[in-house]
Motif scaffolding. Structure first.
Motif, PDB file in Angstrom:
ATOM      1  N   ARG A 143       6.076   5.917   2.160  1.00 24.82           N
ATOM      2  CA  ARG A 143       6.888   5.056   3.724  1.00 24.82           C
ATOM      3  C   ARG A 143       8.108   6.380   3.675  1.00 24.82           C
ATOM      4  NH1 ARG A 143       8.362  -0.244   5.915  1.00 24.82           N
ATOM      5  NH2 ARG A 143       7.399  -1.243   4.745  1.00 24.82           N
ATOM      6  N   ASP A 144       8.461   5.935   3.418  1.00 17.69           N
ATOM      7  CA  ASP A 144      10.134   7.292   2.793  1.00 17.69           C
ATOM      8  C   ASP A 144      10.154   6.903   1.455  1.00 17.69           C
ATOM      9  OD1 ASP A 144      11.772   8.779   3.590  1.00 17.69           O
ATOM     10  OD2 ASP A 144      13.149   7.047   4.904  1.00 17.69           O
ATOM     11  N   ILE A 145      11.449   8.188   1.329  1.00 15.92           N
ATOM     12  CA  ILE A 145      11.824   8.535  -0.177  1.00 15.92           C
ATOM     13  C   ILE A 145      13.161   8.340  -0.266  1.00 15.92           C
ATOM     14  CG2 ILE A 145      12.434  10.579  -1.603  1.00 15.92           C
ATOM     15  CD1 ILE A 145       9.218   9.924  -1.614  1.00 15.92           C
ATOM     16  N   ARG A 146      13.826   7.551  -1.551  1.00 12.35           N
ATOM     17  CA  ARG A 146      15.146   7.424  -2.023  1.00 12.35           C
ATOM     18  C   ARG A 146      15.843   8.348  -2.729  1.00 12.35           C
ATOM     19  NH1 ARG A 146      15.129   5.831   2.400  1.00 12.35           N
ATOM     20  NH2 ARG A 146      15.713   4.568   3.542  1.00 12.35           N
ATOM     21  N   ARG A 147      16.993   8.795  -3.178  1.00 12.92           N
ATOM     22  CA  ARG A 147      17.470   9.619  -3.998  1.00 12.92           C
ATOM     23  C   ARG A 147      18.435   9.345  -4.344  1.00 12.92           C
ATOM     24  NH1 ARG A 147      18.237  12.508  -8.671  1.00 12.92           N
ATOM     25  NH2 ARG A 147      19.199  14.350  -8.420  1.00 12.92           N
ATOM     26  N   PRO A 182       0.764  -1.358   0.030  1.00 11.53           N
ATOM     27  CA  PRO A 182      -0.066  -0.221  -0.155  1.00 11.53           C
ATOM     28  C   PRO A 182       0.663   0.761   0.388  1.00 11.53           C
ATOM     29  CG  PRO A 182       0.720  -0.910   2.171  1.00 11.53           C
ATOM     30  CD  PRO A 182       0.966  -2.118   1.197  1.00 11.53           C
ATOM     31  N   LEU A 183       0.199   1.980  -0.420  1.00  7.39           N
ATOM     32  CA  LEU A 183       1.082   3.713  -0.412  1.00  7.39           C
ATOM     33  C   LEU A 183       1.983   4.570   0.657  1.00  7.39           C
ATOM     34  CD1 LEU A 183       1.868   6.439  -2.338  1.00  7.39           C
ATOM     35  CD2 LEU A 183      -0.326   7.702  -1.532  1.00  7.39           C
ATOM     36  N   ALA A 184       1.075   3.565   1.948  1.00  7.19           N
ATOM     37  CA  ALA A 184       1.347   4.282   3.273  1.00  7.19           C
ATOM     38  C   ALA A 184       2.649   3.416   3.528  1.00  7.19           C
ATOM     39  CB  ALA A 184       0.548   4.350   4.184  1.00  7.19           C
ATOM     40  N   ARG A 185       2.956   2.630   2.756  1.00  6.43           N
ATOM     41  CA  ARG A 185       3.993   1.241   3.756  1.00  6.43           C
ATOM     42  C   ARG A 185       5.014   1.650   2.015  1.00  6.43           C
ATOM     43  NH1 ARG A 185       0.501  -2.552   5.958  1.00  6.43           N
ATOM     44  NH2 ARG A 185       0.917  -3.791   4.427  1.00  6.43           N
ATOM     45  N   ALA A 186       4.845   1.898   1.177  1.00  2.00           N
ATOM     46  CA  ALA A 186       5.872   2.161  -0.300  1.00  2.00           C
ATOM     47  C   ALA A 186       6.716   2.895   0.165  1.00  2.00           C
ATOM     48  CB  ALA A 186       5.423   2.906  -1.586  1.00  2.00           C
ATOM     49  N   LEU A 187       8.251   2.399  -0.231  1.00  4.30           N
ATOM     50  CA  LEU A 187       9.895   3.260  -0.444  1.00  4.30           C
ATOM     51  C   LEU A 187      10.373   3.821  -1.191  1.00  4.30           C
ATOM     52  CD1 LEU A 187      12.280   3.570   0.896  1.00  4.30           C
ATOM     53  CD2 LEU A 187      13.239   1.546   0.611  1.00  4.30           C
ATOM     54  N   VAL A 188       9.406   5.281  -2.179  1.00  5.59           N
ATOM     55  CA  VAL A 188       9.275   5.295  -3.098  1.00  5.59           C
ATOM     56  C   VAL A 188      11.276   6.634  -3.968  1.00  5.59           C
ATOM     57  CG1 VAL A 188       8.447   7.429  -4.080  1.00  5.59           C
ATOM     58  CG2 VAL A 188       7.412   5.716  -3.129  1.00  5.59           C
ATOM     59  N   ALA A 189      10.992   6.215  -5.011  1.00  3.68           N
ATOM     60  CA  ALA A 189      11.932   6.856  -5.157  1.00  3.68           C
ATOM     61  C   ALA A 189      12.228   7.757  -6.303  1.00  3.68           C
ATOM     62  CB  ALA A 189      13.764   5.645  -6.556  1.00  3.68           C
ATOM     63  N   THR A 190      12.586   9.289  -5.816  1.00  2.00           N
ATOM     64  CA  THR A 190      12.941  10.930  -6.965  1.00  2.00           C
ATOM     65  C   THR A 190      13.900  10.730  -7.683  1.00  2.00           C
ATOM     66  OG1 THR A 190      11.074  12.085  -7.696  1.00  2.00           O
ATOM     67  CG2 THR A 190      11.645  11.948  -5.570  1.00  2.00           C
TER      68      THR A 190
END
Length: 278
Positions: free
Chosen positions: A195-199, A163-171
């Protein structure tokens, strides 16, 4: 008909050779030759040398094919009556190679570990094969349309059921100040909902990370065709959706990738924020 497996084999061979050249020749601080869209958008001497090597190897093996490269633009194949995008021998497909010699040039400049050689093969307007060679990590991601995505002999599957609330999202972020301001505004609305963001600093690496389940999703404004031509196929062949907003294809306006379900959730979070502005 073009042999997709043979095209991929050639692409992998060229990407591997180019990676070896870049590792061998990279100085402690690579020379910056020029800037593009802003003073922070750099081109190194080895960006150009890498693309020249890739173009030379493609020309040696398949002189009839067109090539689109980040540094050198688009050049037609050497056969066909028009000399510009015309098919080669009778009955052959129109083949174009889409090349990013170093995706993640700033990482390359600073010695950070996520930069890649990206080579995709387009046949009659459709990407059918792609390789992303994450050179510092020694990882070669590959895909053939309809044949799955692969790394080190293992088939890749994106994460599902997240689910979106537990997603680790890269941008990632653009180079212009105004675009960065808008991207920061959008990100401020995304962060509380995931969940959090990764770059990582490389579109191609981020999309391969979606394919490998290292992140759950990726979105970014301002990427170009050569950034995601190969990696977008790899993500899609690993089961992820790969597109833009509101039913549009991936484009410089926005690129979005995640497993079905999460893709729609992230899309619906982003769309009202108008991330294509700026």
């Amino acid at each position: 008909m073009a042999d997709r497996d043979a095209l991929l084999e050639l692409a992998v061979s060229i990407a591997r050779e180019t990676g070896e050249m870049l590792l061998a020749k990279r100085p402690a601080r690579p020379e910056v030759l020029a800037t593009k869209s802003s003073p922070t958008d750099v081109v190194t001497a080895l960006d150009r040398a890498a693309e020249e090597l890739i173009r030379a190897r493609i020309r040696q093996a398949r002189p009839q094919d067109a090539i689109l490269g980040e540094e050198g633009g688009e050049t037609p194949g050497l056969s066909g009556p028009s000399g510009e995008g015309a098919p080669g021998p009778s009955g052959a497909n129109h083949v174009k190679w889409v090349v990013d010699p170093i995706d993640g040039t700033v990482n390359f400049l600073y010695g950070l570990p996520d930069w890649a050689v990206s080579i995709a093969v387009e046949v009659d307007g459709e990407i059918v094969a792609g390789v992303v060679h994450n050179v510092p990590r020694g990882e070669i991601f590959t895909a053939v349309r309809g044949g799955g995505a692969w790394l080190a002999g293992e088939r890749l599957r994106c994460n599902t059921g997240v689910p979106l609330a537990r997603a680790l999202v890269a941008t990632g972020f653009g180079y212009g100040a105004e675009r960065r301001r808008v991207q920061a505004e959008v990100l401020a609305q995304v962060v509380p909902n995931v969940r959090d963001i990764r770059r990582a600093g490389s579109c191609a690496v981020d999309l391969c990370s979606v394919a490998a389940g290292r992140v759950d999703a990726y979105y970014e404004r301002g990427t170009n065709y050569w950034d995601w031509a190969a990696a977008g196929l790899i993500a899609a062949e690993a089961g992820a959706r790969f597109a833009g907003l509101n039913g549009k294809p991936a484009s410089p306006e926005l690129t979005l990738s995640a497993a079905p379900g999460l893709f729609e959730e992230l899309h619906d979070l982003l769309a009202p924020l108008d991330p294509e502005r700026g």
